[in-house]
Design a protein around this motif. Sequence first.
Motif, PDB file in Angstrom:
ATOM      1  N   ASN A 118       0.683  -0.773  -0.373  1.00 17.54           N
ATOM      2  CA  ASN A 118      -0.210   0.111  -0.139  1.00 17.54           C
ATOM      3  C   ASN A 118       1.126   1.388  -0.090  1.00 17.54           C
ATOM      4  O   ASN A 118       0.582   2.041   1.066  1.00 17.54           O
ATOM      5  CB  ASN A 118      -0.912  -0.379   0.974  1.00 17.54           C
ATOM      6  N   GLY A 121      -1.021   4.056   0.110  1.00 17.38           N
ATOM      7  CA  GLY A 121      -1.583   4.542   1.385  1.00 17.38           C
ATOM      8  C   GLY A 121      -1.062   5.896   2.367  1.00 17.38           C
ATOM      9  O   GLY A 121      -0.889   6.679   2.660  1.00 17.38           O
ATOM     10  N   GLY A 125      -1.113   9.572   3.553  1.00 16.59           N
ATOM     11  CA  GLY A 125      -0.547   9.410   4.820  1.00 16.59           C
ATOM     12  C   GLY A 125       0.068  10.655   4.998  1.00 16.59           C
ATOM     13  O   GLY A 125       0.076  11.926   6.236  1.00 16.59           O
ATOM     14  N   GLU A 135      -8.237  14.871   1.901  1.00 19.10           N
ATOM     15  CA  GLU A 135      -8.535  13.877   1.119  1.00 19.10           C
ATOM     16  C   GLU A 135      -8.974  14.537  -0.278  1.00 19.10           C
ATOM     17  O   GLU A 135      -9.200  13.761  -1.469  1.00 19.10           O
ATOM     18  CB  GLU A 135      -9.411  12.948   1.760  1.00 19.10           C
ATOM     19  N   SER A 192      -8.290   5.144   1.877  1.00 21.09           N
ATOM     20  CA  SER A 192      -7.635   6.098   1.876  1.00 21.09           C
ATOM     21  C   SER A 192      -8.414   6.957   1.755  1.00 21.09           C
ATOM     22  O   SER A 192      -8.027   8.546   2.314  1.00 21.09           O
ATOM     23  CB  SER A 192      -6.166   6.179   1.392  1.00 21.09           C
TER      24      SER A 192
END
Length: 233
Positions: A118, A121, A125, A135, A192
């Motif tokens: 990932n 992700g 982050g 996001e 995410s």
Amino acid sequence: MQERDNIYFIEDDNIKVLFTKRNLDAKNSEDIANICQEYNLNFKNLVFNTQVHGSDVRIIKSSEDIRKNGFEADGLVTHLTEVPLLIFTADCVPLVFYDKVTKTVALAHAGWRGTFSNIAGEIIGIMMKKYKCEEKNIKVILGPSISCENYEVSYELIQKFSDLRIKEYYKQKAEKYFLNLWAINKELLLRSGILEKNIKISNFCTVRDNDKFFSYRLDNQTKKRIGTLIQID
């Protein structure tokens, strides 16, 4: 996405994204220097990694970081202007991230290992924690890479990916199994918090569209690479 003789090109406000075609080799510094000159990317600030099929991400925040090319990692993130990021692929998925609000950009090299770990992700982050991105403002492009129809893998790898609990992540034809890196990365991005409308899949397959792009599998393990570049002007 606009097609030119040697690249596919996207420009969104002050952000440029380029995918090189197979008449250029991104591993050839002269080819990349010429592309940077042609499309007004700052070659002297070009940043790239030694890619190792992992999920480590390098944050480029100063001129000192720019000078560390060759560091082992598979992701890059920056908010510096006129600092082009570059990753190399030839079947693996190039992931492009950008947030026009915070003026933050990122790239990831996602083969099956990076996808399973990932790396998508991981970059989201970092963008949120380090650069205060939201996001809803992050856009992601999945560039030219091998499609499910052409990515035959072992049953053992299919079993491994079952741990991610993603629906329809592979296809089976007779006794053959085909992994869908596009679907997996998209689902991980959605998890995410990335909006579906902000995820774009280029639909270029490096095997099916081999007249346009290098394929490690189809081109006899070629050492030549597609270059994916992004720069904030």
